[in-house]
Design a protein around this motif. Structure first.
Motif, mmCIF file in Angstrom:
data_model
loop_
_atom_site.group_PDB
_atom_site.id
_atom_site.type_symbol
_atom_site.label_atom_id
_atom_site.label_comp_id
_atom_site.label_asym_id
_atom_site.label_seq_id
_atom_site.Cartn_x
_atom_site.Cartn_y
_atom_site.Cartn_z
ATOM 1 N N GLN A 123 0.657 -1.280 -0.085
ATOM 2 C CA GLN A 123 0.041 0.066 0.020
ATOM 3 C C GLN A 123 1.000 1.164 0.039
ATOM 4 O O GLN A 123 0.535 2.193 -0.769
ATOM 5 N N SER A 134 -6.188 9.262 9.029
ATOM 6 C CA SER A 134 -5.161 10.197 8.494
ATOM 7 C C SER A 134 -5.719 10.565 6.963
ATOM 8 O O SER A 134 -5.421 11.575 6.486
ATOM 9 N N LEU A 135 -6.468 9.734 6.310
ATOM 10 C CA LEU A 135 -7.004 9.887 5.037
ATOM 11 C C LEU A 135 -8.046 11.244 5.115
ATOM 12 O O LEU A 135 -8.049 11.846 4.373
ATOM 13 N N ASP A 151 -4.280 13.178 4.072
ATOM 14 C CA ASP A 151 -3.099 12.655 3.727
ATOM 15 C C ASP A 151 -3.187 11.542 2.660
ATOM 16 O O ASP A 151 -4.252 11.111 2.241
ATOM 17 N N SER A 152 -1.999 11.267 1.752
ATOM 18 C CA SER A 152 -2.120 10.296 0.647
ATOM 19 C C SER A 152 -2.096 8.739 1.414
ATOM 20 O O SER A 152 -1.792 8.645 2.615
ATOM 21 N N VAL A 153 -2.573 7.967 0.587
ATOM 22 C CA VAL A 153 -2.576 6.381 0.836
ATOM 23 C C VAL A 153 -1.447 5.935 1.488
ATOM 24 O O VAL A 153 -1.312 5.390 2.343
ATOM 25 N N GLY A 154 -0.151 6.316 0.874
ATOM 26 C CA GLY A 154 1.153 5.945 1.265
ATOM 27 C C GLY A 154 1.373 6.286 2.662
ATOM 28 O O GLY A 154 2.021 5.724 3.771
ATOM 29 N N THR A 155 1.055 7.805 2.802
ATOM 30 C CA THR A 155 1.643 8.264 4.021
ATOM 31 C C THR A 155 0.434 7.826 5.265
ATOM 32 O O THR A 155 1.214 7.485 6.121
#
Length: 486
Positions: free
Chosen positions: A310, A438-439, A443-447
Motif C-alpha cells: 500500500q 489520516s485519510l 494524507d495520501s494513501v502511502g502516508t
C-alpha cells in the motif's frame, strides 16, 4: 545457579507402548514426518494472504468470502485444537495424526478445484479442522516418542522452528505461485506434501497405543469447542472495528461457555480441560507467552505486507521477497537453537528472543519510510521468533504427563492460535482506524498506511515489553540452586 532440567514425566505403565519399552534414543523419522506436517499447516495459514486479490478477481469472490477464506481456517483450527488433543489421547496419536492429515489433503483438493466462493470457504473450514487434529497430535507424538531430554529439546526446537519458518515463507511462496502459475496451486501444492507425510507416518512412525480407560467427555468437549469457536468468531468480527456489536456478543458468549466448561471440569478425575496445569506458574506463563509471540509473528507479516504493497506499491511477489529475510533469520536461529538453549538456558533464551522482538517492533513503531530499514527490523523480529517459541514450548510441556500429552499440548497450541487471531483482530483494527483518520486529514494513501503501520507496531512493541517481563519470571522459575535435584 543452573537451569532446571526439563525432563518429561515417566510414562505410566501400560499407557504408551512405544516410549515405555523403547531405548533411550528414538529414531528421528517421526520428527521428520510431524515437522513437515507442521511446516505445511503454518504455511497454509499465510500462503493465501497474497493470493486473495487473484481469488477475488478470477473465481470470483466478494469481499466477505475473501475474508472468510482466511477466517474459516483460523476459526476451525483455534476452536478444535483442545478437542483434537483429547482425541489423540483417547484414540491414539498416530491414528489421529493420519486422520487429520487425510482430511487436510482432501480439503486442499476441494479448495484447489472450487468453482465458487461457497466451496472455497467450506474447503478452508475443513482444512482448519484437519490441521487442528494433526497439529495437536504432532506435538503429542513428539512428547511421547522423544523421552530422552537432549532429543526432546532438539525435537521441540525443530517442531516450533518449522512452524515459524512455514508462516514466514508462506507469504513468499504465495506470491511466487500466484505470479507464476495460479492461485489454485496455493492449495494444490499441499497434495504431494500430504502424500509424502502420510507414507512416512504409516511406515516409520511408532504405533503409539491409546490411553486405556479414557473417554472423550463429549459434553465438556462440545461446550469448550463452542466457547473457543465463539471466541475466535468474536476476534474475527473485531476486524470490523472495536465497536462491532456482534463481536462483543460473541466474545461474551465465549466467556460464559468457557466458564461453564471450567465449572463442569472442576473435581473430575480425568478432565478434558487440564486445570491442574493452569495452576502451575511455568505452564500458564508459557501459555500467555505463546499468545503474545504468536500475535507478534502473524501481525508483523500482516503489517509489513500492507506497508510494502500500500505504501510502496510493491507486487505480491516482491512483497514476499521483502519478507524473505525475516524467514531466513528465523531459520538461522532455529538451527542454532539447541546450542542457544544449552548456553543461555531456556529462560535466558526466551529473554533474548523477547528483547529482539522489542528492538524490531520498536524500530518499526517510529513509522519509518525506509524500506531497507524495515526489512532489517523485520529480520530482527524473525530472529526473535524461534528464540521465543522453542523455550516456551519446552518449558510449557515440561510438566505435562505422557498420558495427557495430547490435551496438554493442545491447550498450549490453543493459546498460540488464539494469540494469532487476537493479534490480527486488534492490530488490523488499529491499522484501519489509523489509516481512515489520516485519510480524513487529507494524507495520501502511502502516508496514511505508513502511519497506521507504525501504530500497529507500537502495539506489538507493548506486547514484546510484556513478554520480557514474563521471560524474566520464567527464567527465575526454571533455575534451581547449584547441586539441587532437577
Amino acid at each position: 545457579m543452573t537451569e532446571q532440567a526439563l525432563a518429561p514425566h515417566p510414562a505410566d505403565q501400560g499407557v504408551e507402548q512405544s516410549p515405555a519399552q523403547a531405548p533411550a534414543k528414538a529414531p528421528w523419522t517421526a520428527l521428520v514426518v510431524v515437522g513437515v506436517a507442521q511446516l505445511m499447516v503454518m504455511l497454509d495459514s499465510t500462503v493465501v494472504n497474497v493470493a486473495l486479490p487473484s481469488i477475488g478477481a478470477q473465481l470470483p469472490a466478494d469481499q466477505t468470502a475473501m475474508q472468510w477464506t482466511i477466517s474459516a481456517y483460523v476459526l476451525m483450527l483455534g476452536s478444535l485444537l483442545l478437542f483434537g488433543g483429547r482425541v489423540s489421547d483417547v484414540f491414539g496419536r498416530r491414528r489421529t495424526f493420519v486422520t487429520g492429515l487425510s482430511g487436510f489433503a482432501l480439503a486442499s483438493v476441494l479448495c484447489g478445484i472450487a468453482g465458487n466462493q461457497e466451496l472455497l470457504v467450506a474447503g478452508r473450514a475443513i482444512q482448519g479442522a484437519g490441521a487442528a487434529l494433526l497439529s495437536a497430535a504432532a506435538l503429542s507424538i513428539i512428547l511421547a516418542v522423544y523421552q530422552d531430554e537432549g532429543q526432546r529439546k532438539i525435537a521441540l526446537t525443530a517442531w516450533s522452528g518449522l512452524g515459524v519458518i512455514g508462516a514466514t515463507i508462506g507469504v513468499v511462496l504465495g506470491g511466487l505461485i500466484v505470479t507464476a502459475i495460479s492461485w489454485r496451486w496455493a492449495f494444490l501444492i499441499n497434495i504431494p506434501i500430504c502424500i509424502a507425510a502420510l507414507i512416512g507416518a504409516l511406515r516409520s512412525m511408532p504405533a503409539l497405543r491409546a490411553s486405556s480407560g479414557r473417554k472423550l467427555r463429549l459434553p465438556s468437549a462440545l461446550v469448550s469447542t463452542a466457547g473457543l469457536a465463539a471466541l475466535s468468531f468474536g476476534l474475527i468480527r473485531l476486524h470490523e472495528g472495536f465497536g462491532d456489536r456482534n463481536a462483543w456478543i460473541s466474545i461474551g458468549a465465549a466467556v460464559l461457555l468457557l466458564a461453564a466448561v471450567t465449572f463442569m471440569e472442576v473435581g473430575q478425575a480425568d478432565p478434558l480441560l487440564p486445570l491442574h496445569l493452569l495452576r502451575k506458574p511455568t505452564y500458564w506463563l508459557s501459555s500467555v507467552g505463546l499468545l503474545l509471540v504468536a500475535s507478534v509473528m502473524i501481525s508483523s507479516s500482516y503489517l509489513a505486507s500492507m506497508y510494502f504493497q500500500q505504501a510502496h506499491g510493491m507486487s505480491a511477489f516482491v512483497t514476499g521477497l521483502s519478507l524473505l529475510p525475516m524467514g531466513l533469520a528465523a531459520l538461522v536461529v532455529a538451527l542454532v537453537a539447541p546450542s542457544l538453549a544449552n548456553a543461555l538456558g531456556l529462560g535466558g533464551m526466551y529473554v533474548t528472543g523477547a528483547v529482539l522482538q522489542l528492538i524490531g517492533t520498536g524500530i518499526l513503531a517510529t513509522g519509518t519510510g525506509s524500506v531497507p530499514l524495515t526489512i532489517v527490523a523485520l529480520a530482527v523480529i524473525g530472529a526473535g521468533l524461534p528464540a521465543c517459541f522453542v523455550p516456551l514450548f519446552g518449558i510449557g510441556t515440561s510438566h505435562v504427563k505422557l498420558e495427557e500429552s495430547g490435551v496438554g499440548s493442545g491447550l498450549l497450541n490453543t493459546f498460540n492460535e488464539t494469540g494469532a487471531a487476537l493479534g490480527i483482530a486488534v492490530i488490523g483494527t488499529i491499522l484501519a482506524t489509523s489509516v481512515d483518520g489520516s485519510l480524513e486529514k487529507g494524507d495520501s494513501v502511502g502516508t496514511a498506511t505508513t502511519a497506521g503501520v507504525g501504530d500497529g507496531f507500537l502495539a506489538l512493541a507493548i506486547c514484546s515489553a510484556i513478554a520480557i517481563v514474563i521471560a524474566f519470571v520464567l527464567r527465575s522459575l526454571t533455575r534451581t540452586p547449584q547441586g539441587a535435584d532437577a
